[in-house]
Design a protein around this motif. Sequence first.
Motif, PDB file in Angstrom:
ATOM      1  N   ARG A   1       0.865  -1.186   0.000  1.00  0.00           N
ATOM      2  CA  ARG A   1       0.000   0.000   0.000  1.00  0.00           C
ATOM      3  C   ARG A   1       0.894   1.226   0.000  1.00  0.00           C
ATOM      4  NH1 ARG A   1      -5.168   0.678   1.458  1.00  0.00           N
ATOM      5  NH2 ARG A   1      -5.353  -1.212   2.723  1.00  0.00           N
TER       6      ARG A   1
ATOM      7  N   HIS B   1     -13.881  -5.894  -8.635  1.00  0.00           N
ATOM      8  CA  HIS B   1     -14.856  -5.098  -7.884  1.00  0.00           C
ATOM      9  C   HIS B   1     -16.002  -4.608  -8.779  1.00  0.00           C
ATOM     10  CE1 HIS B   1     -11.911  -4.156  -4.318  1.00  0.00           C
ATOM     11  NE2 HIS B   1     -12.041  -5.454  -4.579  1.00  0.00           N
TER      12      HIS B   1
ATOM     13  N   TYR C   1     -19.424  -4.624  -4.438  1.00  0.00           N
ATOM     14  CA  TYR C   1     -19.107  -3.227  -4.771  1.00  0.00           C
ATOM     15  C   TYR C   1     -20.119  -2.595  -5.721  1.00  0.00           C
ATOM     16  CZ  TYR C   1     -14.661  -3.545  -2.328  1.00  0.00           C
ATOM     17  OH  TYR C   1     -13.708  -3.676  -1.365  1.00  0.00           O
TER      18      TYR C   1
ATOM     19  N   ARG D   1     -11.184  -7.568   8.898  1.00  0.00           N
ATOM     20  CA  ARG D   1     -10.707  -6.891   7.702  1.00  0.00           C
ATOM     21  C   ARG D   1     -11.479  -7.384   6.478  1.00  0.00           C
ATOM     22  NH1 ARG D   1      -5.783  -4.250   7.638  1.00  0.00           N
ATOM     23  NH2 ARG D   1      -6.664  -3.420   5.714  1.00  0.00           N
TER      24      ARG D   1
HETATM   25  C1  G6P Z   1     -12.335  -6.275   0.286  1.00  0.00           C
HETATM   26  C2  G6P Z   1     -11.694  -6.242  -1.042  1.00  0.00           C
HETATM   27  C3  G6P Z   1     -10.392  -5.659  -1.024  1.00  0.00           C
HETATM   28  C4  G6P Z   1     -10.335  -4.460  -0.152  1.00  0.00           C
HETATM   29  C5  G6P Z   1     -10.663  -4.848   1.245  1.00  0.00           C
HETATM   30  C6  G6P Z   1     -10.789  -3.682   2.158  1.00  0.00           C
HETATM   31  O1  G6P Z   1     -13.115  -7.268   0.507  1.00  0.00           O
HETATM   32  O2  G6P Z   1     -11.800  -7.347  -1.847  1.00  0.00           O
HETATM   33  O3  G6P Z   1      -9.942  -5.439  -2.307  1.00  0.00           O
HETATM   34  O4  G6P Z   1      -9.072  -3.924  -0.153  1.00  0.00           O
HETATM   35  O5  G6P Z   1     -11.693  -5.727   1.363  1.00  0.00           O
HETATM   36  O6  G6P Z   1     -10.778  -4.130   3.473  1.00  0.00           O
HETATM   37  P1  G6P Z   1     -10.409  -3.184   4.674  1.00  0.00           P
HETATM   38  O7  G6P Z   1     -10.579  -4.012   5.869  1.00  0.00           O
HETATM   39  O8  G6P Z   1      -9.005  -2.735   4.415  1.00  0.00           O
HETATM   40  O9  G6P Z   1     -11.358  -2.032   4.582  1.00  0.00           O
END
Ligand code: G6P
Length: 434
Positions: free
Chosen positions: A86, A199, A252, A308
Amino acid sequence: GIKLVTIGGGSSYTPELMEGFIKRYEELPIREIWLVDIEAGKEKLDIVGQMAQRMWDASPYDVKVHLTLDRQEALQDANFVTTQFRVGLLDARIKDERIPLSYGMVGQETNGAGGILKAFRTIPVILDIVEDMKQLCPDAWLVNFTNPSGMVTDAVIRYGKWDKVIGLCNVPVNAMMAEPELIGKKPEELIYSFAGLNHFHWHRVHDVSGHDVTRDIIDKMYDGDSGIPANIHDMPFFQEQLQQMNMIPCGYHRYYYRAEEMLAHMLEEYRDPAVGTRAEQVKQTEAELFELYKDPNLDHKPEQLSKRGGAHYSDAACETIASIYANKNTHIVVSTKNNGAVPDLAPDDVVEVSAYIGATGAKPIAFGALAPAEKGWLQVMKNMELCVEEAAVTGDYGLALQAFIINPLIPSGETAKRVLDELLITHKAYLPQF
Ligand code: G6P
Ligand code: NAD
Ligand code: MN
């Protein structure tokens, strides 16, 4: 033995990856794992890296986890390279979310203005990694998880001229894990077909006697867990819309199909200092996770990681690598070159589709043409991505503005330009191309 390199090794997701590799060791005999990070992530790398080594030490397998800030040392003779970095860490994501929201627009990690800026920061770095790979491990496979995963993967092929790449996301995994139960089936009793973009994909489902059960799932998804990732507000889709398309959109799609309501919800959280944007919430979760990882007695993935949004991503990443290594030809949903699977997009566009993964990489499965409603969205979104990628490579301001204006989550006009300008200034340190 296999040499595996993970770039962005300091990620809190690393234990998830280790768990997946430990589970598959018999078919994927890893010899060494190199976790690579940068100075800004060194503390995280040390903590999670030691935790990763403890996980292997608690397993029956003898695998050494190397921690390094020297990417080139790590890449030398690698067999598989996974990327989960990141650029700018969570503080950059907080800005990607808060700045658009401060102007009343969607502020999200991979969608709208925030997603575009994340691509601008990330694409130059992935292209540097690919240049290193050409020198140091020309036969290796790149398995990308770094967001925006579809655009990053497309840029690797289109601008990096590197074909041995597979892009991944956990969203399809979550859907395939959760949906069978909704209709009283086991995962192996259903056949999944996905197509679209990262997404931004839809899927259909059949049972093993060949009957289309998509509609059955649509009718049940309002009452149970449909596998929506933890980071997305569960705003229901219009049932009549899904019945009409007879496909299940990805989590999404809510940002596009229920744009008004999703924006209202995001603004509410953003304006409440006790809640904050998703990145601000995640920062808290991350701090808790790293406190756990510091415990010298912890040698397995903690339950808290499921808070997460990327939970279960190792099921995609580790299974992809095992399938390439052992030529398993497993069905996995991946970002890969279209090659005609989605005829509404160009053959060289990267799409996210059902594919068989084996020794030659991904063989996408033909999905067929989409109906006008979905085709319209898809073509806008893919062409928006292409503008973003080219702007990320060239630093062309006019093209960046075009990408903003095309993006369906950014209302066009003076404010769009102001948001772009503010984001470009804020992230200046990570945007040498502009
Ligand atoms: C998802 C997606 C990811 C994204 C993440 C965010 O399910 O597939 O591409 O980055 O979750 O998770 P977070 O816990 O970082 O908000
Ligand atoms: P994070 O903030 O913990 O970052 C991971 C690590 O990357 C950090 O330790 C950071 O120091 C390091 N890093 C930054 N720039 C780097 C560089 N140039 N070289 C090497 N390392 C670098 O991030 P996270 O929340 O663990 O997420 C990691 C990445 O994975 C993000 O891009 C995120 O969007 C993505 N992700 C993808 C999915 C998916 O479905 N594809 C799911 C979850 C997360
Ligand atoms: Mn994803």
